[in-house]
Design a protein around this motif. Sequence first.
Motif, PDB file in Angstrom:
ATOM      1  N   UNK A  99     -98.707  12.644 -35.499  1.00 57.65           N
ATOM      2  CA  UNK A  99     -99.902  12.992 -36.256  1.00 57.65           C
ATOM      3  C   UNK A  99     -99.564  14.002 -37.353  1.00 57.65           C
ATOM      4  N   UNK A 152     -97.402  12.134 -39.957  1.00 58.00           N
ATOM      5  CA  UNK A 152     -98.206  11.285 -40.829  1.00 58.00           C
ATOM      6  C   UNK A 152     -98.951  12.142 -41.846  1.00 58.00           C
ATOM      7  N   UNK A 186     -98.067  15.034 -42.988  1.00 54.60           N
ATOM      8  CA  UNK A 186     -97.126  15.555 -43.987  1.00 54.60           C
ATOM      9  C   UNK A 186     -96.855  14.500 -45.053  1.00 54.60           C
ATOM     10  N   UNK A 187     -96.652  13.251 -44.601  1.00 56.98           N
ATOM     11  CA  UNK A 187     -96.401  12.192 -45.563  1.00 56.98           C
ATOM     12  C   UNK A 187     -97.643  11.944 -46.405  1.00 56.98           C
ATOM     13  N   UNK A 188     -98.826  12.141 -45.783  1.00 57.98           N
ATOM     14  CA  UNK A 188    -100.074  11.999 -46.524  1.00 57.98           C
ATOM     15  C   UNK A 188    -100.328  13.188 -47.443  1.00 57.98           C
ATOM     16  N   UNK A 189     -99.394  14.105 -47.508  1.00 56.47           N
ATOM     17  CA  UNK A 189     -99.514  15.186 -48.478  1.00 56.47           C
ATOM     18  C   UNK A 189    -100.292  16.397 -47.994  1.00 56.47           C
ATOM     19  N   UNK A 190    -100.533  16.500 -46.664  1.00 55.00           N
ATOM     20  CA  UNK A 190    -101.262  17.661 -46.158  1.00 55.00           C
ATOM     21  C   UNK A 190    -100.299  18.817 -45.916  1.00 55.00           C
ATOM     22  N   UNK A 214    -103.969  22.696 -44.643  1.00 51.76           N
ATOM     23  CA  UNK A 214    -104.828  21.502 -44.684  1.00 51.76           C
ATOM     24  C   UNK A 214    -104.756  20.759 -43.361  1.00 51.76           C
ATOM     25  N   UNK A 265    -107.159  18.253 -39.549  1.00 55.23           N
ATOM     26  CA  UNK A 265    -106.755  17.419 -38.412  1.00 55.23           C
ATOM     27  C   UNK A 265    -106.831  18.181 -37.091  1.00 55.23           C
ATOM     28  N   UNK A 298    -109.593  17.835 -33.983  1.00 53.15           N
ATOM     29  CA  UNK A 298    -109.049  17.217 -32.772  1.00 53.15           C
ATOM     30  C   UNK A 298    -109.284  18.082 -31.540  1.00 53.15           C
ATOM     31  N   UNK A 326     -89.954  17.418 -50.339  1.00 50.01           N
ATOM     32  CA  UNK A 326     -90.914  17.335 -49.240  1.00 50.01           C
ATOM     33  C   UNK A 326     -91.322  15.876 -49.014  1.00 50.01           C
ATOM     34  N   UNK A 327     -91.579  15.478 -47.756  1.00 56.09           N
ATOM     35  CA  UNK A 327     -91.952  14.077 -47.496  1.00 56.09           C
ATOM     36  C   UNK A 327     -93.105  13.616 -48.385  1.00 56.09           C
ATOM     37  N   UNK A 328     -94.050  14.518 -48.621  1.00 55.70           N
ATOM     38  CA  UNK A 328     -95.227  14.130 -49.400  1.00 55.70           C
ATOM     39  C   UNK A 328     -94.854  13.775 -50.834  1.00 55.70           C
ATOM     40  N   UNK A 351     -93.192   7.822 -50.581  1.00 54.97           N
ATOM     41  CA  UNK A 351     -92.948   6.882 -49.492  1.00 54.97           C
ATOM     42  C   UNK A 351     -94.221   6.766 -48.661  1.00 54.97           C
ATOM     43  N   UNK A 383    -102.874   7.402 -36.146  1.00 52.85           N
ATOM     44  CA  UNK A 383    -104.154   7.456 -36.868  1.00 52.85           C
ATOM     45  C   UNK A 383    -104.848   8.756 -36.497  1.00 52.85           C
ATOM     46  N   UNK A 384    -105.613   9.322 -37.432  1.00 49.74           N
ATOM     47  CA  UNK A 384    -106.354  10.541 -37.138  1.00 49.74           C
ATOM     48  C   UNK A 384    -107.583  10.148 -36.324  1.00 49.74           C
ATOM     49  N   UNK A 426    -111.277  10.622 -37.623  1.00 49.04           N
ATOM     50  CA  UNK A 426    -111.687  10.124 -38.934  1.00 49.04           C
ATOM     51  C   UNK A 426    -111.991   8.628 -38.844  1.00 49.04           C
ATOM     52  N   UNK A 468    -109.255   7.580 -42.836  1.00 52.24           N
ATOM     53  CA  UNK A 468    -107.847   7.490 -42.466  1.00 52.24           C
ATOM     54  C   UNK A 468    -107.018   6.918 -43.609  1.00 52.24           C
ATOM     55  N   UNK A 471    -106.973   9.320 -46.746  1.00 52.97           N
ATOM     56  CA  UNK A 471    -106.613  10.734 -46.605  1.00 52.97           C
ATOM     57  C   UNK A 471    -105.459  11.151 -47.510  1.00 52.97           C
ATOM     58  N   UNK A 472    -104.451  10.288 -47.616  1.00 53.66           N
ATOM     59  CA  UNK A 472    -103.300  10.612 -48.449  1.00 53.66           C
ATOM     60  C   UNK A 472    -103.673  10.727 -49.920  1.00 53.66           C
ATOM     61  N   UNK A 487    -106.668  11.513 -51.041  1.00 55.72           N
ATOM     62  CA  UNK A 487    -107.511  12.698 -51.188  1.00 55.72           C
ATOM     63  C   UNK A 487    -106.631  13.936 -51.366  1.00 55.72           C
ATOM     64  N   UNK A 488    -105.575  14.030 -50.551  1.00 53.16           N
ATOM     65  CA  UNK A 488    -104.687  15.190 -50.639  1.00 53.16           C
ATOM     66  C   UNK A 488    -103.929  15.248 -51.956  1.00 53.16           C
ATOM     67  N   UNK A 489    -103.843  14.103 -52.624  1.00 48.69           N
ATOM     68  CA  UNK A 489    -103.156  14.106 -53.908  1.00 48.69           C
ATOM     69  C   UNK A 489    -104.125  14.297 -55.056  1.00 48.69           C
ATOM     70  N   UNK A 514    -103.057   2.433 -44.540  1.00 44.99           N
ATOM     71  CA  UNK A 514    -102.759   3.790 -44.968  1.00 44.99           C
ATOM     72  C   UNK A 514    -101.473   3.819 -45.809  1.00 44.99           C
ATOM     73  N   UNK A 556    -101.471   3.678 -50.988  1.00 41.06           N
ATOM     74  CA  UNK A 556    -100.881   4.639 -51.916  1.00 41.06           C
ATOM     75  C   UNK A 556     -99.934   3.973 -52.892  1.00 41.06           C
TER      76      UNK A 556
END
Lengths: 297, 293, 348
Positions: free
Chosen positions: A187, A190, A192-196, A200, A205, A209, C72-74, C78, C87-88, C91, C96, C99-100, C102-104, C147, C151
């Motif tokens: 979680x 994911x 981190x990859x989603x840019x959080x 955040x 999250x 949770x 950074x991974x973000x 990728x 999955x969150x 949400x 879900x 979300x990526x 939105x953060x960008x 998800x 992107x």
Amino acid sequence: MVETTLVTPAETHRPNRIKWGAIGDHTILILGALLMMLPPLLALTTASHDAVTIHREGLQLTLGDDLGKNFRTAMFDKGGFTQTVDGMLMLMNSFILGIGFAVGKIVISMMAAYAIVYFRLRFATLAFWVIFTTLLLPLEVRILPSYEAIQKLGLTNTYTGLIVPLIASATGTFFFRQFFMSVPEELAEAARIDGAGPWTFFVDILIPLSKTMIAAIFIIMFVFGWNQYLWPTLITTDEGFFTLVRGIKQIVLSYTDSQIPEHGQALALAIVAMIPPVLVVVFFQNWFVKGLTESDK
Amino acid sequence: MKRAGFDTIWLPMALLIPQLMIIAIFFYWPAGWALQSSFFLQDPFGFGSTFVGAENYTSLLGNDQYKRVAGFTILYSVLVTFFSLAIALLLAVKADKVIKGAKTYRTLLMWVYAIAPPVAGFLGILFFDQSTGPLTKFFQMFGWDFKLGVDYNATATAMVIVAVWKQIPVNFIFFLSGLQSIPRSVREAAMIDNRSATGRFWQVTFPLLAPTAFFLLIINITYALFDTFGIIDALMKGEPGNNPMTLVYKVYLDGFRGNDLGGSSAQSVVLMALVLLLTVFQFRLVERRIHYT
Amino acid sequence: MAQVSLEGIRKVYPNGFRAVQTTSFTIQDGEFVVLVGPSGCGKSTLLRMIAGLEEITEGVLKIGDRVVNDVDPADRDIAMVFQNYALYPHMTVRKNIGYGLKNRGTPAAAIDAKVQDAARMLNLTEYLDRKPAQLSGGQRQRVAMGRAVVRDPALFLFDEPLSNLDAKLRNQMRIEIKALQRRLGTTAVYVTHDQVEAMTMADRIIVLNEGRIEQIGTPSEIYHNPASTFVASFMGAPPMNLIKAELDQQSVRINGCRDLIHAPQSFDGPVTLGIRPEDVEVDEQGLVSFHVDILEELGAHRLLHGRIANQPFSVMLGKDDAAQVGETKINLKPEALRLFDRETGLRL
């Protein structure tokens, strides 16, 4: 009910069999329930009688006429040694202690647990041990030095002095640490990859949770804070800061000092002191039981 | 720690600071101070303190009253732990077995958890009232002139009864949840293998419940030692006199009423050592628990 | 779209465990590469290093032309699909997937349009307002895909995305993922321990064992020309038969009995002889005696399990071919024989 509609072969052979085992079980459970229920219930019925009756005959099984009067006097008449404190003030102080303690504990311990679990810190292990050593020594054991510390800081007879030292144990941090450890690693990955970023992720999250966990811990901590006795006894000497639980002995003593002790009013106060935590535990019992039994894992 | 943790430094520092400050001020400072002042005589925060080494400790061990209190504390803890565990286990086993009304029984049996110890103690005073208390009358039927707050044994009995009553719900909750977490298939296998319900309980259910019981054992000892302060305080009605008391109560009494700070600190340190011992014991059990589950 | 290149990548954990030995390879733009191997072979570590979730001990990782070792991974452009989907839970599907974005800082209207598109592509439109707990396993898998897709990243990373599904759904999703990747033309790295997935989905397969690359090749190359006994036995079900034998020039001896088999190449000394079960014929006049212990009926074909000179051996027959338990004779197709060094396990 499924079990009553199913006909097992044994029952078809002996249709009127009485289940002695089940009756025995229920008898024991009913006796147990009575054992637990009776004392508080008797307190309620007795609180509905006037002082003379209670003084002469003791606990009452039936409801009398003075319930409203006893509660009104206990809650709204100024009493105590200084004649300035009434039940409402103590009730308010109890809520301040219960809620303040629970909220403070949750906020502080969630932050600390998040820092320990989710960050690569050199001193994370050290912080962990510094915090969790506090689990070893309950406040009661170090009551005297803690009192001295509060006195030196000039925090006696303040809400801060009442609440904050009680927070100085790691129970909440421990619960949240355990819970965060059980949250799947992926979680956070994911997210981190989603840019959080870390903040955040915490807000978007992790906190949502933890809702159930927060609720469970809130209930346990509220009851724990509300029921504190020894610490408030030491820290609050000004009756304006008395909680119901702290004040109960004083009240009982001042009532019983009179010719005919006002046990009705004292019982009314005791009942008021029981009601909020009992309601919370009964209404949210699923969360409460979950929080209590999972905390030790 | 999670395998892919965040690398920031300032955020976790900021998150940890409140907790660390609170425990530094309200835990480490006082605990260290207690340890230090247990080696001093007289008022340690004035100028009149003298270093006396282990004298506070040795005088504790030579003190008959302290020994008596320690003896009572042990007996009290054993009795409270045993009876509250036994009654709670019986009730939990029955509550786990019945089909109708299980939820109601659970609610009725657990809500006393929420009652504060001194409030329970106050209810106890009414039940053990000298002239009208129903339990006083009950004991008088057996020819025991029961005098709460006057007779040592009577007061001790009342303390045990109220403390047991107050602790049943916690034990009940844990036992019931322990019973409910035993897999259905295990019970069914036992039903096939063993005809006797009693046999099944002692040979299958109870061993599976053992981790819960061990855990509760520690919880109950801790409860009897510390959390019953309110009950004891209420039942002796503010007059320690000849009444029984626990070690924690004596720390309070000597420190706050008797102003014997060095002695009280030494007692605190002894209690701390006792708790540490219990905790080490508990951690070893927790390690064992992993094997059970 | 991007090419991914690993140049001398190595991973050593702080406890000294060498998860990935020095490794180099390049993934072409738009290629679907599968990393396959048994658990603990380092395939997930490799993927996580590409994702940026695991630090690279040594070497250079490039996505496109950019060195991303410390990115950074973000910011690596990728998207990753996890084994348990990650999955969150609190949400909705819509949130879900979005979300990526939105953060960008993508504007809400654009997020909504993209989420709708992704949902349509994955047949999720009617589930957009549900939470993950209200979805079936296959639907959750699709949300995880959504998800990633929404992107429009340069690179898809899949970490055993199908292993939590039942067999039937797995087959179906396998095809869907492959088709989606073809359509989008996005480079993909896919980790699995299931050799069927690897064979059916990959443009190229990388077989890993104990942190080392055993072989890189197309599914056909890997299947027909395994570079080692490890690859031979890991890829293909049932696996390739591996028999201890002696080679004298081109004639093969199994357990001392000289059989009249001709090896495709010349060698002297001990070898491991490999042959796929389908490259064996049962023939009463055959040259090798085969003792059949068990006959497995698989519908489309039948499998005979038994022994050649006391070494386990399997034969695959067509569904109509006669077979029975007991002694029989077989022929090995000479052109299908593969020879491996007995000591190193490497192809001769």
